[in-house]
Design a protein around this motif. Structure first.
Motif, PDB file in Angstrom:
ATOM      1  N   MET A  60       4.206   8.190 -11.469  1.00  0.00           N
ATOM      2  CA  MET A  60       3.642   8.216 -10.121  1.00  0.00           C
ATOM      3  C   MET A  60       2.528   7.173 -10.002  1.00  0.00           C
ATOM      4  N   ALA A  61       1.720   7.065 -11.051  1.00  0.00           N
ATOM      5  CA  ALA A  61       0.686   6.038 -11.058  1.00  0.00           C
ATOM      6  C   ALA A  61       1.319   4.652 -11.022  1.00  0.00           C
ATOM      7  N   ASN A  62       2.418   4.481 -11.761  1.00  0.00           N
ATOM      8  CA  ASN A  62       3.168   3.235 -11.744  1.00  0.00           C
ATOM      9  C   ASN A  62       3.644   2.906 -10.331  1.00  0.00           C
ATOM     10  N   MET A  63       4.124   3.934  -9.641  1.00  0.00           N
ATOM     11  CA  MET A  63       4.631   3.764  -8.278  1.00  0.00           C
ATOM     12  C   MET A  63       3.528   3.328  -7.327  1.00  0.00           C
ATOM     13  N   PHE A  64       2.377   3.991  -7.398  1.00  0.00           N
ATOM     14  CA  PHE A  64       1.272   3.627  -6.515  1.00  0.00           C
ATOM     15  C   PHE A  64       0.736   2.229  -6.844  1.00  0.00           C
ATOM     16  N   GLY A  65       0.685   1.902  -8.130  1.00  0.00           N
ATOM     17  CA  GLY A  65       0.275   0.555  -8.511  1.00  0.00           C
ATOM     18  C   GLY A  65       1.200  -0.502  -7.936  1.00  0.00           C
ATOM     19  N   SER A  66       2.507  -0.210  -7.960  1.00  0.00           N
ATOM     20  CA  SER A  66       3.505  -1.140  -7.420  1.00  0.00           C
ATOM     21  C   SER A  66       3.358  -1.308  -5.911  1.00  0.00           C
ATOM     22  N   MET A  67       3.174  -0.179  -5.211  1.00  0.00           N
ATOM     23  CA  MET A  67       3.049  -0.228  -3.752  1.00  0.00           C
ATOM     24  C   MET A  67       1.832  -1.036  -3.328  1.00  0.00           C
ATOM     25  N   ILE A  68       0.711  -0.765  -3.975  1.00  0.00           N
ATOM     26  CA  ILE A  68      -0.525  -1.445  -3.604  1.00  0.00           C
ATOM     27  C   ILE A  68      -0.434  -2.939  -3.918  1.00  0.00           C
ATOM     28  N   ALA A  69       0.005  -3.262  -5.135  1.00  0.00           N
ATOM     29  CA  ALA A  69       0.070  -4.669  -5.546  1.00  0.00           C
ATOM     30  C   ALA A  69       1.081  -5.453  -4.716  1.00  0.00           C
ATOM     31  N   GLY A  70       2.230  -4.831  -4.396  1.00  0.00           N
ATOM     32  CA  GLY A  70       3.241  -5.513  -3.600  1.00  0.00           C
ATOM     33  C   GLY A  70       2.729  -5.880  -2.219  1.00  0.00           C
ATOM     34  N   ARG A  71       1.972  -4.984  -1.600  1.00  0.00           N
ATOM     35  CA  ARG A  71       1.410  -5.275  -0.284  1.00  0.00           C
ATOM     36  C   ARG A  71       0.291  -6.314  -0.374  1.00  0.00           C
ATOM     37  N   ALA A 121       5.000  -5.405 -10.081  1.00  0.00           N
ATOM     38  CA  ALA A 121       5.229  -5.822  -8.695  1.00  0.00           C
ATOM     39  C   ALA A 121       4.775  -7.256  -8.470  1.00  0.00           C
ATOM     40  N   LEU A 122       3.636  -7.622  -9.046  1.00  0.00           N
ATOM     41  CA  LEU A 122       3.123  -8.982  -8.874  1.00  0.00           C
ATOM     42  C   LEU A 122       4.005 -10.014  -9.566  1.00  0.00           C
ATOM     43  N   ILE A 123       4.481  -9.687 -10.769  1.00  0.00           N
ATOM     44  CA  ILE A 123       5.352 -10.624 -11.494  1.00  0.00           C
ATOM     45  C   ILE A 123       6.665 -10.816 -10.749  1.00  0.00           C
ATOM     46  N   ASN A 124       7.280  -9.722 -10.290  1.00  0.00           N
ATOM     47  CA  ASN A 124       8.517  -9.834  -9.522  1.00  0.00           C
ATOM     48  C   ASN A 124       8.306 -10.654  -8.255  1.00  0.00           C
ATOM     49  N   SER A 125       7.175 -10.422  -7.594  1.00  0.00           N
ATOM     50  CA  SER A 125       6.888 -11.165  -6.363  1.00  0.00           C
ATOM     51  C   SER A 125       6.655 -12.639  -6.654  1.00  0.00           C
ATOM     52  N   LEU A 334      17.818 -10.356   0.642  1.00  0.00           N
ATOM     53  CA  LEU A 334      17.883  -9.554   1.865  1.00  0.00           C
ATOM     54  C   LEU A 334      16.590  -9.556   2.661  1.00  0.00           C
ATOM     55  N   THR A 335      15.536 -10.196   2.138  1.00  0.00           N
ATOM     56  CA  THR A 335      14.232 -10.133   2.800  1.00  0.00           C
ATOM     57  C   THR A 335      13.665 -11.529   3.043  1.00  0.00           C
ATOM     58  N   PRO A 336      13.011 -11.741   4.207  1.00  0.00           N
ATOM     59  CA  PRO A 336      12.367 -13.028   4.488  1.00  0.00           C
ATOM     60  C   PRO A 336      11.084 -13.178   3.685  1.00  0.00           C
ATOM     61  N   ILE A 337      10.569 -14.384   3.655  1.00  0.00           N
ATOM     62  CA  ILE A 337       9.433 -14.706   2.792  1.00  0.00           C
ATOM     63  C   ILE A 337       8.192 -13.892   3.128  1.00  0.00           C
ATOM     64  N   GLU A 338       8.044 -13.481   4.404  1.00  0.00           N
ATOM     65  CA  GLU A 338       6.839 -12.766   4.825  1.00  0.00           C
ATOM     66  C   GLU A 338       6.689 -11.395   4.173  1.00  0.00           C
ATOM     67  N   VAL A 339       7.784 -10.797   3.730  1.00  0.00           N
ATOM     68  CA  VAL A 339       7.707  -9.432   3.193  1.00  0.00           C
ATOM     69  C   VAL A 339       8.317  -9.312   1.798  1.00  0.00           C
ATOM     70  N   LYS A 340       8.494 -10.429   1.114  1.00  0.00           N
ATOM     71  CA  LYS A 340       9.101 -10.373  -0.215  1.00  0.00           C
ATOM     72  C   LYS A 340       8.249  -9.562  -1.188  1.00  0.00           C
ATOM     73  N   GLY A 341       6.935  -9.742  -1.127  1.00  0.00           N
ATOM     74  CA  GLY A 341       6.057  -8.985  -2.017  1.00  0.00           C
ATOM     75  C   GLY A 341       6.169  -7.494  -1.783  1.00  0.00           C
ATOM     76  N   GLU A 342       6.185  -7.100  -0.525  1.00  0.00           N
ATOM     77  CA  GLU A 342       6.289  -5.676  -0.191  1.00  0.00           C
ATOM     78  C   GLU A 342       7.595  -5.082  -0.703  1.00  0.00           C
ATOM     79  N   LEU A 346       8.620  -2.391  -3.623  1.00  0.00           N
ATOM     80  CA  LEU A 346       9.417  -1.181  -3.403  1.00  0.00           C
ATOM     81  C   LEU A 346      10.508  -1.006  -4.454  1.00  0.00           C
ATOM     82  N   THR A 347      11.003  -2.111  -5.033  1.00  0.00           N
ATOM     83  CA  THR A 347      11.969  -1.944  -6.135  1.00  0.00           C
ATOM     84  C   THR A 347      11.292  -1.273  -7.328  1.00  0.00           C
ATOM     85  N   ILE A 348      10.023  -1.646  -7.585  1.00  0.00           N
ATOM     86  CA  ILE A 348       9.275  -0.994  -8.659  1.00  0.00           C
ATOM     87  C   ILE A 348       8.955   0.436  -8.279  1.00  0.00           C
ATOM     88  N   VAL A 349       8.646   0.672  -7.002  1.00  0.00           N
ATOM     89  CA  VAL A 349       8.369   2.034  -6.528  1.00  0.00           C
ATOM     90  C   VAL A 349       9.578   2.935  -6.743  1.00  0.00           C
TER      91      VAL A 349
END
Length: 404
Positions: A60-71, A121-125, A334-342, A346-349
């Motif tokens: 769960m901590a991993n999930m929240f870390g991914s969500m925050i970092a991706g955004r 999330a940051l590395i994937n982004s 499937l995603t444009p550049i503006e939301v790739k990080g987000e 979510l894949t990590i989430v």
């Protein structure tokens, strides 16, 4: 399917430095996760159900870390974010080495999970910013590097565990420090990349970015499938260790299963890199993995000795190696550049959500009904994903828009 093109950039992170960072961090993490359940159960006398709770907090901590970092990746300079994340992960692992008892282990594993999700999330982004190499190949190479680390780490951990658990924790922390240094030196081009996006006003507010409905459905179908797959897969990393050891199979043999797992992944990734069109589409890879994951749990029903567990692991690995790197690649398309990080977050989430509740659900079912009913349950649930995903993909495929 229609195709759209994103903005170009002058500078990008060197793929080799990104792969080096993944190799080092996954080598470090492979000193921790294979022994967690056995260490907690055998050394600290923690029940399987409680171990499930500990791993739940970790994921769960991993999930929240991914969500925050991706955004944050889509809004801020990611360079200090990734460097700080890797450094703090190293600090947590040093604390784990200093205070490895119960319940402190619970706290350190939760914090490590948060920073692992943050970094992932940051590395994937950051990987999506690399344009000189096709995205599918980038994610295949990342997965390849990760598993080189796992091969080395799991091969060593089974033997070093008998020598000293504390030594493993310290070694993992040192590796994360090396990853921090690599990031500080080599990830600086991501600063220029984000400055260029801001300068050209490519990055927009998320609410203004309209994804086609077909893309949204496909993305979330992939997220759900990924989450359920990880939910069951996580029991290989947790509850299965206790099950296998109960057949008088030494722990280093259980560790060897993960070495075999990583070796097969490395071989398969090398084959896929050489023969890129074994699967005509990315979706075919996803279908293949679902079948392999389901079949692996079917074979576990009959496993009683190491050779049968090895067979199950081989089947599992054939699925794992073909789909896990493909899903973030497909999400990228499937995603444009503006939301790739987000969306990469979510894949990590999705993975983290499955990993969070997997050991807990598995532990509860196993404690109540034993292992065989759980294997049957896992095989059926995974196969049901296929029954849902295939008709959905057939329906939305003509309306999908790809962003290159």
């Amino acid at each position: 399917m229609k195709t759209a093109h994103g903005a170009s950039q002058v500078k990008e992170v060197n793929i080799h430095s990104l792969l080096l960072g993944e190799l080092i961090t996954w080598l470090g993490s492979s000193f921790i996760w294979p022994l967690t359940s056995v260490y907690l159960n055998k050394e600290l006398h923690v029940s399987l159900a409680m171990i499930g709770v500990v791993l739940f907090f970790n994921c769960m901590a991993n999930m929240f870390g991914s969500m925050i970092a991706g955004r944050l990746y889509d809004r801020m300079n990611p360079y200090p974010l990734v460097v700080a994340g890797l450094f703090l992960d190293a600090v947590v692992l040093f604390l784990l080495a200093l205070f490895p008892g119960w319940p402190e282990y619970w706290l350190w594993l939760t914090l490590a999970g948060f920073f692992a999700g943050w970094d992932g999330a940051l590395i994937n982004s950051m990987a999506t910013s690399i344009k000189k190499i096709p995205s599918k190949k980038v994610f295949n190479l990342i997965y390849f590097a990760q598993n080189i680390g796992v091969v080395t780490g799991t091969l060593a951990v089974g033997y070093l565990y008998d020598f000293s658990v504390i030594f493993l924790f310290v070694l993992a922390a040192i590796l994360y420090l090396l990853a921090t240094i690599n990031a500080a030196i080599n990830y600086r081009p991501i600063i220029a990349y984000h400055k260029e996006l801001l300068k050209n006003k490519v990055k927009k507010e998320k609410k203004k970015v309209k994804l086609p409905k077909a893309n949204v459905l496909m993305n979330y179908g992939l997220f759900i499938t990924l989450g359920i797959t990880w939910l069951m897969y996580m029991n290989w990393e947790s509850n299965l260790s206790v099950y296998i050891v109960s057949f008088n199979i030494p722990f280093h043999m259980y560790s060897l299963l993960w070495t075999v797992n990583a070796l097969i992944i490395v071989i398969i990734q090398a084959v896929l890199a050489r023969f890129e069109h074994i699967f005509k589409t990315t979706f075919q890879q996803v279908v293949f993995v679902i079948l392999m994951f389901s079949l692996s749990f079917v074979t576990l029903i009959f496993a009683r000795d190491f050779s049968h567990f090895l067979l199950s692991m081989v089947i599992l690995t054939f699925g794992e190696a073909t789909a896990f790197p493909a899903i973030p690649s497909y999400v990228n398309d499937l995603t444009p550049i503006e939301v790739k990080g987000e969306y990469q977050g979510l894949t990590i989430v999705a993975s983290s959500a499955g990993r969070a509740i997997g050991p807990l659900i598995g532990g509860l079912i196993i404690d109540r009904f034993s292992y065989i009913p759980f294997f049957i349950f896992a095989a059926i649930i995974i196969f049901l994903c296929l029954m849902i995903l295939v008709p959905m993909h057939t329906r939305v495929k003509p309306k999908i828009k790809l962003f290159k």
